[in-house]
Design a protein around this motif. Structure first.
Motif, PDB file in Angstrom:
ATOM      1  N   ALA A   1       0.814  -1.214   0.000  1.00 22.74           N
ATOM      2  CA  ALA A   1       0.000   0.000   0.000  1.00 22.74           C
ATOM      3  C   ALA A   1       0.848   1.264   0.000  1.00 22.74           C
ATOM      4  CB  ALA A   1      -0.938  -0.002   1.207  1.00 22.74           C
ATOM      5  N   ALA A   2       2.027   1.186   0.598  1.00 26.65           N
ATOM      6  CA  ALA A   2       2.899   2.365   0.703  1.00 26.65           C
ATOM      7  C   ALA A   2       3.792   2.552  -0.513  1.00 26.65           C
ATOM      8  CB  ALA A   2       3.782   2.243   1.951  1.00 26.65           C
ATOM      9  N   HIS A   3       3.873   1.541  -1.371  1.00 29.05           N
ATOM     10  CA  HIS A   3       4.919   1.529  -2.390  1.00 29.05           C
ATOM     11  C   HIS A   3       4.928   2.763  -3.285  1.00 29.05           C
ATOM     12  CE1 HIS A   3       7.631   0.357  -5.539  1.00 29.05           C
ATOM     13  NE2 HIS A   3       6.666   0.565  -6.422  1.00 29.05           N
ATOM     14  N   THR A   4       3.776   3.160  -3.796  1.00 23.10           N
ATOM     15  CA  THR A   4       3.740   4.293  -4.720  1.00 23.10           C
ATOM     16  C   THR A   4       4.411   5.523  -4.132  1.00 23.10           C
ATOM     17  OG1 THR A   4       1.693   3.495  -5.739  1.00 23.10           O
ATOM     18  CG2 THR A   4       2.213   5.825  -6.024  1.00 23.10           C
ATOM     19  N   PHE A   5       4.191   5.773  -2.857  1.00 22.30           N
ATOM     20  CA  PHE A   5       4.740   6.966  -2.221  1.00 22.30           C
ATOM     21  C   PHE A   5       6.226   6.813  -1.926  1.00 22.30           C
ATOM     22  CE2 PHE A   5       0.240   6.655  -1.314  1.00 22.30           C
ATOM     23  CZ  PHE A   5      -0.195   7.885  -1.792  1.00 22.30           C
ATOM     24  N   VAL A   6       6.628   5.625  -1.505  1.00 23.06           N
ATOM     25  CA  VAL A   6       8.051   5.376  -1.273  1.00 23.06           C
ATOM     26  C   VAL A   6       8.819   5.489  -2.585  1.00 23.06           C
ATOM     27  CG1 VAL A   6       9.740   3.666  -0.515  1.00 23.06           C
ATOM     28  CG2 VAL A   6       7.582   3.934   0.736  1.00 23.06           C
ATOM     29  N   ALA A   7       8.262   4.929  -3.659  1.00 23.55           N
ATOM     30  CA  ALA A   7       8.919   4.971  -4.967  1.00 23.55           C
ATOM     31  C   ALA A   7       9.046   6.395  -5.489  1.00 23.55           C
ATOM     32  CB  ALA A   7       8.149   4.113  -5.971  1.00 23.55           C
ATOM     33  N   ASP A   8       8.128   7.275  -5.097  1.00 30.33           N
ATOM     34  CA  ASP A   8       8.184   8.671  -5.535  1.00 30.33           C
ATOM     35  C   ASP A   8       8.983   9.557  -4.593  1.00 30.33           C
ATOM     36  OD1 ASP A   8       6.728   8.098  -7.766  1.00 30.33           O
ATOM     37  OD2 ASP A   8       4.857   9.017  -7.090  1.00 30.33           O
ATOM     38  N   GLY A   9       9.559   8.970  -3.546  1.00 31.17           N
ATOM     39  CA  GLY A   9      10.468   9.730  -2.683  1.00 31.17           C
ATOM     40  C   GLY A   9       9.833  10.400  -1.495  1.00 31.17           C
ATOM     41  N   HIS A  10       8.623   9.986  -1.094  1.00 32.15           N
ATOM     42  CA  HIS A  10       7.941  10.623   0.023  1.00 32.15           C
ATOM     43  C   HIS A  10       8.196   9.876   1.334  1.00 32.15           C
ATOM     44  CE1 HIS A  10       5.701  13.163  -2.758  1.00 32.15           C
ATOM     45  NE2 HIS A  10       5.424  12.083  -3.471  1.00 32.15           N
ATOM     46  N   ASP A  11       8.116  10.587   2.444  1.00 30.76           N
ATOM     47  CA  ASP A  11       8.157  10.016   3.780  1.00 30.76           C
ATOM     48  C   ASP A  11       6.718   9.762   4.207  1.00 30.76           C
ATOM     49  OD1 ASP A  11       8.245   9.542   6.540  1.00 30.76           O
ATOM     50  OD2 ASP A  11       9.903  10.919   6.872  1.00 30.76           O
ATOM     51  N   LEU A  12       6.387   8.514   4.530  1.00 33.43           N
ATOM     52  CA  LEU A  12       5.006   8.158   4.857  1.00 33.43           C
ATOM     53  C   LEU A  12       4.474   8.927   6.054  1.00 33.43           C
ATOM     54  CD1 LEU A  12       5.093   4.277   4.403  1.00 33.43           C
ATOM     55  CD2 LEU A  12       4.335   6.002   2.764  1.00 33.43           C
ATOM     56  N   ARG A  13       5.359   9.422   6.898  1.00 34.95           N
ATOM     57  CA  ARG A  13       4.915  10.202   8.059  1.00 34.95           C
ATOM     58  C   ARG A  13       4.382  11.579   7.660  1.00 34.95           C
ATOM     59  NH1 ARG A  13       9.188   7.089   9.503  1.00 34.95           N
ATOM     60  NH2 ARG A  13       9.061   5.965  11.498  1.00 34.95           N
ATOM     61  N   ASN A  14       4.612  11.957   6.414  1.00 27.03           N
ATOM     62  CA  ASN A  14       4.157  13.256   5.925  1.00 27.03           C
ATOM     63  C   ASN A  14       3.061  13.152   4.869  1.00 27.03           C
ATOM     64  OD1 ASN A  14       6.028  14.686   7.523  1.00 27.03           O
ATOM     65  ND2 ASN A  14       7.626  14.402   5.989  1.00 27.03           N
ATOM     66  N   VAL A  15       2.664  11.924   4.537  1.00 24.12           N
ATOM     67  CA  VAL A  15       1.646  11.717   3.496  1.00 24.12           C
ATOM     68  C   VAL A  15       0.286  11.596   4.159  1.00 24.12           C
ATOM     69  CG1 VAL A  15       0.839  10.205   1.646  1.00 24.12           C
ATOM     70  CG2 VAL A  15       3.300  10.536   2.013  1.00 24.12           C
ATOM     71  N   PRO A  16      -0.702  12.424   3.793  1.00 20.72           N
ATOM     72  CA  PRO A  16      -2.034  12.303   4.399  1.00 20.72           C
ATOM     73  C   PRO A  16      -2.685  10.978   4.036  1.00 20.72           C
ATOM     74  CG  PRO A  16      -2.071  13.854   2.572  1.00 20.72           C
ATOM     75  CD  PRO A  16      -0.637  13.523   2.806  1.00 20.72           C
ATOM     76  N   THR A  17      -3.472  10.456   4.946  1.00 20.28           N
ATOM     77  CA  THR A  17      -4.095   9.158   4.740  1.00 20.28           C
ATOM     78  C   THR A  17      -4.948   9.120   3.484  1.00 20.28           C
ATOM     79  OG1 THR A  17      -4.093   8.611   7.094  1.00 20.28           O
ATOM     80  CG2 THR A  17      -5.733   7.508   5.736  1.00 20.28           C
ATOM     81  N   TRP A  18      -5.661  10.200   3.174  1.00 12.80           N
ATOM     82  CA  TRP A  18      -6.559  10.179   2.021  1.00 12.80           C
ATOM     83  C   TRP A  18      -5.815   9.948   0.712  1.00 12.80           C
ATOM     84  CZ3 TRP A  18      -5.626  13.617  -1.835  1.00 12.80           C
ATOM     85  CH2 TRP A  18      -4.983  14.818  -1.528  1.00 12.80           C
ATOM     86  N   ALA A  19      -4.525  10.315   0.659  1.00 15.77           N
ATOM     87  CA  ALA A  19      -3.753  10.132  -0.569  1.00 15.77           C
ATOM     88  C   ALA A  19      -3.595   8.650  -0.919  1.00 15.77           C
ATOM     89  CB  ALA A  19      -2.392  10.795  -0.439  1.00 15.77           C
ATOM     90  N   GLY A  20      -3.782   7.786   0.067  1.00 10.80           N
ATOM     91  CA  GLY A  20      -3.685   6.350  -0.176  1.00 10.80           C
ATOM     92  C   GLY A  20      -4.787   5.809  -1.057  1.00 10.80           C
ATOM     93  N   VAL A  21      -5.675   6.682  -1.547  1.00  8.96           N
ATOM     94  CA  VAL A  21      -6.732   6.273  -2.461  1.00  8.96           C
ATOM     95  C   VAL A  21      -6.176   5.626  -3.725  1.00  8.96           C
ATOM     96  CG1 VAL A  21      -6.882   8.475  -3.717  1.00  8.96           C
ATOM     97  CG2 VAL A  21      -8.939   7.072  -3.445  1.00  8.96           C
ATOM     98  N   VAL A  22      -4.878   5.793  -3.971  1.00  5.67           N
ATOM     99  CA  VAL A  22      -4.262   5.197  -5.155  1.00  5.67           C
ATOM    100  C   VAL A  22      -4.430   3.678  -5.166  1.00  5.67           C
ATOM    101  CG1 VAL A  22      -1.959   4.993  -4.105  1.00  5.67           C
ATOM    102  CG2 VAL A  22      -2.183   5.180  -6.579  1.00  5.67           C
ATOM    103  N   THR A  23      -4.475   3.031  -3.995  1.00  3.35           N
ATOM    104  CA  THR A  23      -4.684   1.579  -3.970  1.00  3.35           C
ATOM    105  C   THR A  23      -6.066   1.227  -4.514  1.00  3.35           C
ATOM    106  OG1 THR A  23      -5.440   1.681  -1.661  1.00  3.35           O
ATOM    107  CG2 THR A  23      -3.119   1.187  -2.038  1.00  3.35           C
ATOM    108  N   TYR A  24      -7.040   2.073  -4.245  1.00  2.00           N
ATOM    109  CA  TYR A  24      -8.392   1.850  -4.775  1.00  2.00           C
ATOM    110  C   TYR A  24      -8.401   2.027  -6.290  1.00  2.00           C
ATOM    111  CZ  TYR A  24     -13.426   2.409  -5.471  1.00  2.00           C
ATOM    112  OH  TYR A  24     -14.712   2.278  -5.917  1.00  2.00           O
ATOM    113  N   LEU A  25      -7.657   3.005  -6.798  1.00  2.00           N
ATOM    114  CA  LEU A  25      -7.590   3.229  -8.237  1.00  2.00           C
ATOM    115  C   LEU A  25      -6.939   2.042  -8.937  1.00  2.00           C
ATOM    116  CD1 LEU A  25      -6.540   7.007  -8.376  1.00  2.00           C
ATOM    117  CD2 LEU A  25      -8.828   5.990  -8.258  1.00  2.00           C
TER     118      LEU A  25
END
Length: 440
Positions: free
Chosen positions: A187-211
């Motif tokens: 679930a975290a992969h897209t953000f890690v691959a794009d260089g983000h720190d999960l502690r700074n990513v809002p939960t709603w952005a995780g909608v990418v798994t639904y897409l």
């Protein structure tokens, strides 16, 4: 008819140009480099051709809508029967975890994803399904009031305001949702691959798994960089004036509104409307409005031309760990050869091919062509990061510009603008800009 000047010939600029030209405006597109496309382009050497940037997209309806709304559908542009020229990918990606277990994540099917996780470990399928399904309402809410409708940060519906203003971050949400680290890693992969720190990513952005689950991943025959050529041809059809090798100094603002774009070679180009399709920090007229944002830095990239027998891998394979490597087979290669692209993040203290060899994917003796590209080189070549704005907490969503900006007559589109990076989001951003500018 408005005189529209678009700054930047990446995907956001191209998509905005064809939409606005179809609406009847007089459109001029300015690109600093000698070629269009930005990261949506290819790189070639010794008979091999690789996608330089993205090689797949989510929400294919965004691309279909772009071609339908600006002229002929995508399929006929490719000489195919029917409207659709996009090709679905059976597997979104393969995940190889540190404990040597493997998950092939299918796209476009809730049932198939559940079965894949159940095969990984009994009970994980139900947990994954519950996690992804919770984003259904999030997608519906954001689709109506953020992704597909020009939004006004100061006049949002209450439920949208609460969602975007939530302090909950993806890191904590994943910890609550999964005891097993593997689905959390997926679930975290897209953000890690794009260089983000999960502690700074809002939960709603995780909608990418639904897409990914609903729409799957898609590409074009021959590589996704083909979109650039199709859109360049559409620019000519729609009568867009294209000026390459034309760096822009700034947007000229007088009496509070944009009146022109100043270039390093052609002087000032008058404009009633300006669309900034590059990192707005590069435009002095906009820089002060985004001074709190930072770019998400690209990974280290290596393009490989391989000969002989190499492992048969799906569209994308992720080797989790530190460093994390992503293998993307694809592109064009001479007979008997294969093209791969590697992305690396984390502690890359040694060559990525040695890291691969330790993971039992040893292709060192198969290499006949190689191009290494550092993050700095990529940002320089593309004039910015295709990964857009770095998540720095819940306020980041309001610190990005777009589709409107504080300068009258200036709009923003692209990875650094609303709604964000990735071809689906950038394409939606172009539609938002067209909706705001309106017909001639």
């Amino acid at each position: 008819m408005a005189r529209v000047v678009i700054v930047g010939g990446g995907y956001g600029g191209l998509a905005s140009a064809v939409r606005l030209a179809k609406l009847g405006h007089d459109v001029t597109l300015l690109e600093a480099s000698e070629t269009l496309g930005g990261a949506l382009t290819s790189i070639s050497e010794d008979g091999f051709t690789w996608d330089a940037g993205p090689d797949a997209l989510l929400v294919p309806a965004v691309v279909r809508d772009l071609f339908r709304k600006s002229g002929r559908p995508l399929g006929p542009e490719l000489g195919l029967e029917g409207d659709d020229g996009l090709v679905p990918l059976e597997t979104v990606r393969e995940h190889r975890f540190a404990d040597r277990t493997v998950l092939r994540l299918p796209g476009g099917s809730r049932r198939d994803q559940v079965e894949a996780f159940e095969g990984l470990s009994p009970g994980l399928g139900e947990q994954w399904d519950e996690y992804v399904h919770d984003y259904e309402e999030v997608w519906d809410l954001l689709r109506r009031h953020y992704f597909e409708e020009p939004w006004q940060p100061d006049s949002l519906p209450k439920d949208v305001g609460r969602l975007l203003g939530s302090r909950d971050v993806l890191y904590k949400h994943l910890k609550r949702s999964f005891r097993d680290d593997r689905p959390a890693t997926v679930a975290a992969h897209t953000f890690v691959a794009d260089g983000h720190d999960l502690r700074n990513v809002p939960t709603w952005a995780g909608v990418v798994t639904y897409l990914e689950q609903c729409f799957g991943a898609w590409t074009l025959p021959g590589g996704l960089h083909g979109l650039r050529d199709l859109l360049a041809a559409r620019l000519a059809t729609r009568g867009v004036t294209v000026l390459v090798d034309t760096p822009v100094r700034d947007i000229e603002v007088r009496a509070g509104r944009a009146v022109a774009v100043s270039t390093t070679r052609g002087g000032e180009i008058p404009a009633d409307v300006v669309v900034c399709a590059v990192d707005p920090r590069r435009m002095p007229a906009l820089a002060s409005y985004v001074e709190r944002t930072m770019p998400a830095i690209p990974p280290v990239v290596t393009h490989l031309g391989l000969t002989g027998d190499v492992p048969d891998l799906p569209h994308e394979t992720v080797l989790h760990g530190d460093p994390m490597l992503v293998i993307r087979p694809g592109g064009q290669a001479p007979d008997g050869c294969t093209a791969w692209t590697l992305h690396g993040r984390g502690r890359l203290a040694e060559d990525m091919l040695r890291v691969l060899a330790r993971a039992k994917i040893d292709v060192r003796d198969n290499v006949v062509a190689r191009i290494d590209r550092s993050p700095r080189e990529l940002v320089t070549d593309w004039g910015g990061s295709p990964h857009g704005v770095l998540w720095q907490g819940r306020h980041t969503v309001r610190q990005r510009l777009g589709p409107r900006t504080p300068v009258e007559g200036v709009y923003a589109v692209g990875a650094h603008a609303t709604p964000g990076a990735g071809l689906a989001y950038v394409g939606l951003g172009a539609a938002l800009v067209a909706a705001e500018v309106g017909p001639a």
